[in-house]
Design a protein around this motif. Structure first.
Motif, PDB file in Angstrom:
ATOM      1  N   THR A   1       3.210 -27.220 -35.862  1.00 30.31           N
ATOM      2  CA  THR A   1       3.283 -26.397 -34.646  1.00 30.31           C
ATOM      3  C   THR A   1       2.936 -27.222 -33.413  1.00 30.31           C
ATOM      4  O   THR A   1       1.807 -27.694 -33.276  1.00 30.31           O
TER       5      THR A   1
ATOM      6  N   ASN B   1      -5.393 -38.692 -27.564  1.00 29.14           N
ATOM      7  CA  ASN B   1      -5.536 -37.636 -28.552  1.00 29.14           C
ATOM      8  C   ASN B   1      -6.306 -38.209 -29.735  1.00 29.14           C
ATOM      9  O   ASN B   1      -5.754 -38.897 -30.575  1.00 29.14           O
TER      10      ASN B   1
ATOM     11  N   GLY C   1      -7.092 -35.042 -32.700  1.00 32.31           N
ATOM     12  CA  GLY C   1      -6.592 -33.774 -32.177  1.00 32.31           C
ATOM     13  C   GLY C   1      -7.334 -33.281 -30.953  1.00 32.31           C
ATOM     14  O   GLY C   1      -7.059 -32.203 -30.451  1.00 32.31           O
TER      15      GLY C   1
HETATM   16  C1  WTA Z   1      -0.638 -32.770 -28.950  1.00 31.78           C
HETATM   17  C2  WTA Z   1      -3.773 -28.135 -29.079  1.00 31.78           C
HETATM   18  C3  WTA Z   1       2.563 -33.449 -31.898  1.00 31.78           C
HETATM   19  C4  WTA Z   1       0.299 -32.941 -27.769  1.00 31.78           C
HETATM   20  C5  WTA Z   1      -2.981 -26.923 -29.586  1.00 31.78           C
HETATM   21  C6  WTA Z   1      -0.139 -31.832 -26.824  1.00 31.78           C
HETATM   22  C7  WTA Z   1       0.902 -32.264 -30.850  1.00 31.78           C
HETATM   23  C8  WTA Z   1      -1.628 -31.834 -27.024  1.00 31.78           C
HETATM   24  C9  WTA Z   1       1.090 -31.180 -31.743  1.00 31.78           C
HETATM   25  C10 WTA Z   1      -2.254 -30.506 -26.720  1.00 31.78           C
HETATM   26  C11 WTA Z   1       2.078 -31.320 -32.770  1.00 31.78           C
HETATM   27  C12 WTA Z   1      -0.463 -30.670 -30.316  1.00 31.78           C
HETATM   28  N1  WTA Z   1       2.776 -32.473 -32.797  1.00 31.78           N
HETATM   29  N2  WTA Z   1       1.638 -33.372 -30.933  1.00 31.78           N
HETATM   30  N3  WTA Z   1       2.289 -30.377 -33.672  1.00 31.78           N
HETATM   31  N4  WTA Z   1       0.225 -30.211 -31.384  1.00 31.78           N
HETATM   32  N5  WTA Z   1      -0.072 -31.911 -29.996  1.00 31.78           N
HETATM   33  O1  WTA Z   1      -4.353 -28.774 -25.435  1.00 31.78           O
HETATM   34  O2  WTA Z   1       0.107 -34.205 -27.189  1.00 31.78           O
HETATM   35  O3  WTA Z   1      -5.830 -29.522 -27.358  1.00 31.78           O
HETATM   36  O4  WTA Z   1       0.210 -32.069 -25.485  1.00 31.78           O
HETATM   37  O5  WTA Z   1      -3.812 -28.078 -27.702  1.00 31.78           O
HETATM   38  O6  WTA Z   1      -1.817 -32.167 -28.407  1.00 31.78           O
HETATM   39  O7  WTA Z   1      -3.610 -30.505 -27.081  1.00 31.78           O
HETATM   40  P1  WTA Z   1      -4.485 -29.212 -26.841  1.00 31.78           P
END
Ligand code: WTA
Length: 661
Positions: A422, A534, A537
């Protein structure tokens, strides 16, 4: 780029299992396409239908989308509702009060079941207690709590009385907590005495006390403390109160505050390209609609499911897929206090078996570390556990490498569960691009196709669509109900960060690079295109870490970049120039340790650099700009092949290439 290339050459596709497709909310490609077509035909009508179907409105909305003040869009603005009513009361009223809402498993393995009726009473009591303290609609309440039933209760209680909550992850430092309390103008802080993680008690209240003592947040007149461990805490009479004491004297009935669909449900801070975290503000109606709808579409939720999202309530995933989405649809979910490696790295698998979890949602970083653990210790291999209850697996937070994807599918999903990658963000509120389990054939490493109603595209620097097969910038072309409404106290930053003029001012800029497959048009995310890292995560701004480093008395200048890391996805590498001579040997190691701890204190342990390299200088252009792309190559251990002719001080590269710690 090698990871992207490997996905582009990925030939394996995994169509939805037939039995799942037959029973799914979105059934087969034709079911998916019918929804996409419906949104295309009548965009507002489509969203209005979903908003009516998913939510119970106190006052129905007449207006759907208002674009007159773009990019400050509003949705269902004249409709009124309450998020907590939608998550609790309506299920109890419908006769599901006895259904289990939360199966809470503590760090030590103790399990507590909470029914919807129980949860409603607990939220009601605490909401009344908050009201009694004078907290009202529109007030901001900061929540700094461990993973707990009480954490969910605190969020829901704020929603019930129309207060806007802002959850700060329990791993953040007192400095980070202070900055957020000040920025948001909080009137109350809800915390705990301590949190339990991996068998250890970690202080929260004392960090909160420190944050409050730093000043600037005198508006915080109440500190409410959940007693988790009974550990010793300092007490400020008149300001501090125990959560259970103020709640137990209250009635459990609490009239919900009916608010406009546009009322800010929460603000969640996240990293951007500058040093200051952004307070991403979400609405009530549009946000909750999508949290509920994506539970039904992406996770194909059925009443018999046991859902488990392993995220922390301090991140957006914990908001949308613990506190709001699952409760809004009346799901039964597992909430876990601890860490995946305690008492051993089989904990997740054991919990799935014990609670008969059917839909499991976790992060690639957790999967990768559990792969490593399983490879070195057969005892904690998922093959050892009864995971037959699982039917759907999800991942979120960062790109998942095809190898980890395949392992997850095989060893956790027994080759029968679809793996749902996702893609979404704090700012998007809920899932945006993902393979719906009964509809879209999955491909390892690709998040596949946008959810119905989401107009995702890949464009160039001028905002023009690029051809499939070509990399570019990921954008969303039309507003959607769950999108962030603004950045708290900084609407201009909202406009310039997410709707830049360079792209024409109307496209939502996600900040990620992406490419679509030539044949399938599937999306593959290539990672951030801005100065955001990142790590496991977690979004970290390079500027935030740099400002923390230069705030140390020894540091003259610092530059932070990411380098790929097998377990955490990216790792933080810092290049540091001290005010005195460049240190070597033991002294370098000692200062590196000191700086690492310093960053841990300034921001939080997640931001600690994995590597620190010292130099007499940093590579700069003649105009004085730090050449980050060179630093990125050095951090990766690559030979610097880029053009260095514009470099002011070429000799510096060699020095920085040797690891000084
Ligand atoms: C990355 C988390 C690849 C991406 C829900 C995004 C991902 C940032 C994916 C947001 C995925 C999140 N595949 N990259 N499935 N999911 N990202 O705001 O760079 O903590 O812009 O939200 O995580 O991180 P956030």
């Amino acid at each position: 780029m090698s990871a992207i290339e490997s996905v582009l050459h990925e030939q394996r596709t995994f169509p939805p299992p037939e039995s799942m497709a037959a029973a799914a909310a979105v059934s087969g490609m034709s079911g998916y396409q019918a929804l996409v077509a419906e949104a295309h035909r009548d965009y507002e009508g489509f969203w209005a239908r979903l908003a009516r179907e998913n939510l119970t409105w106190h006052t129905p909305f007449a207006k759907v989308l208002d674009e007159s003040n773009a990019p400050f869009y509003t949705w269902f603005a004249d409709g009124e509702l309450n998020a907590s009513y939608n998550c609790l009361d309506r299920h109890v009223e419908a006769g599901h009060g006895e259904r289990t809402a939360i199966i809470f498993e503590a760090d030590d393995g103790k399990v507590t079941h909470v029914s919807y009726a129980d949860l409603l009473q607990r939220v009601g009591r605490f909401a009344n207690a908050l009201r009694k303290l004078g907290i009202e609609r529109g007030d901001r309440v900061v929540i700094y709590m461990p993973m707990s039933i009480e954490g969910v209760v605190a969020m829901q209680a704020c929603a019930r009385i129309g207060a806007t909550h802002s959850v700060v992850f329990g791993g953040f430092s007192s400095k980070s907590l202070n900055e957020r309390l000040v920025d948001i103008g909080a009137c109350a802080l809800i915390t705990a005495d301590e949190q339990m993680r991996g068998g250890r008690a970690l202080p929260l209240k004392s960090i909160a006390d420190e944050a409050l003592a730093m000043g600037g947040c005198e508006a915080v007149t109440d500190v409410i403390v959940y007693r988790r461990t009974g550990g010793k805490v300092d007490w400020h009479p008149g300001r501090d109160r125990w959560m259970h004491e103020i709640a137990e004297t209250q009635a459990s009935d609490c009239m919900p505050e009916w608010v406009s669909a546009e009322h800010p449900l929460f603000i969640l801070y996240t990293s951007g390209s500058t040093g200051k975290p952004k307070g991403v503000q979400h609405s009530t109606g549009g946000y909750l609609l999508w949290a509920a709808q994506t539970m039904k579409w992406t996770f194909d939720w059925k009443p018999s499911d046991v859902f488990w999202c392993t995220a922390d309530i301090g991140w957006v995933t914990g908001h949308s897929y613990i506190t709001y989405g699952p409760l809004a649809i009346g799901a039964t979910q597992v909430v876990f206090e601890g860490v995946p490696t305690y008492p051993d790295a089989g904990r997740f698998w054991k919990m799935i078996a014990d609670h008969r979890v059917s839909v499991f949602y976790t992060a690639p970083t957790a999967i990768r570390s559990l792969i490593k653990a399983a490879e070195s210790n057969a005892e904690v291999h998922p093959d050892r556990y009864d995971l037959s209850s699982l039917r759907i697996l999800g991942t979120v937070g960062e790109p998942i490498n095809p190898q980890a994807w395949m392992w997850y599918r095989k060893h956790v999903g027994g080759e029968r569960c679809p793996v749902i990658d996702t893609w979404w963000q704090t700012e998007t509120g809920g899932h945006m691009i993902a393979p719906l389990p009964g509809a879209i054939p999955a491909v390892p490493g690709s998040c596949t196709l946008p959810l119905p109603g989401i107009l995702a595209a890949v464009v160039d620097e001028t905002g023009q669509d690029v051809e499939n097969g070509q990399g570019g910038i990921l954008v969303i072309k039309r507003p959607w109900p769950a999108m962030a409404r603004t950045i708290w106290d900084d609407p201009e930053r909202f406009r310039t960060s997410y709707f830049p003029q360079e792209l024409g001012g109307r496209l939502y800029l996600a900040g990620d690079g992406a490419v679509r497959d030539k044949d399938s048009a599937y999306f593959t995310i290539m990672g951030r295109i801005d100065d955001v890292l990142n790590v496991s995560g977690h979004r970290l701004g390079t500027m935030e870490i740099e400002s923390a480093l230069v705030a140390h008395e020894l540091v003259a200048e610092a530059a932070v970049v990411g380098r790929p890391d097998d377990t955490t996805g990216e790792a933080v590498v810092a290049f540091v120039m001290l005010k005195h001579a460049c240190p070597v040997g033991d002294e370098a190691a000692r200062i590196a340790r000191e700086l690492r701890d310093w960053v841990g204190k300034e921001i939080g342990p997640i931001a600690k650099p994995k590597e620190i390299r010292f130099g007499d200088n940093l590579p700069k252009t003649r105009s004085g700009k730090i050449m980050r792309r060179l630093l990125r190559s050095i951090a990766k251990g690559e030979a610097v092949s880029q053009d260095t002719s514009t470099l002011e001080n070429p000799g510096i590269l060699e020095q920085l290439s040797t690891l000084a710690q």
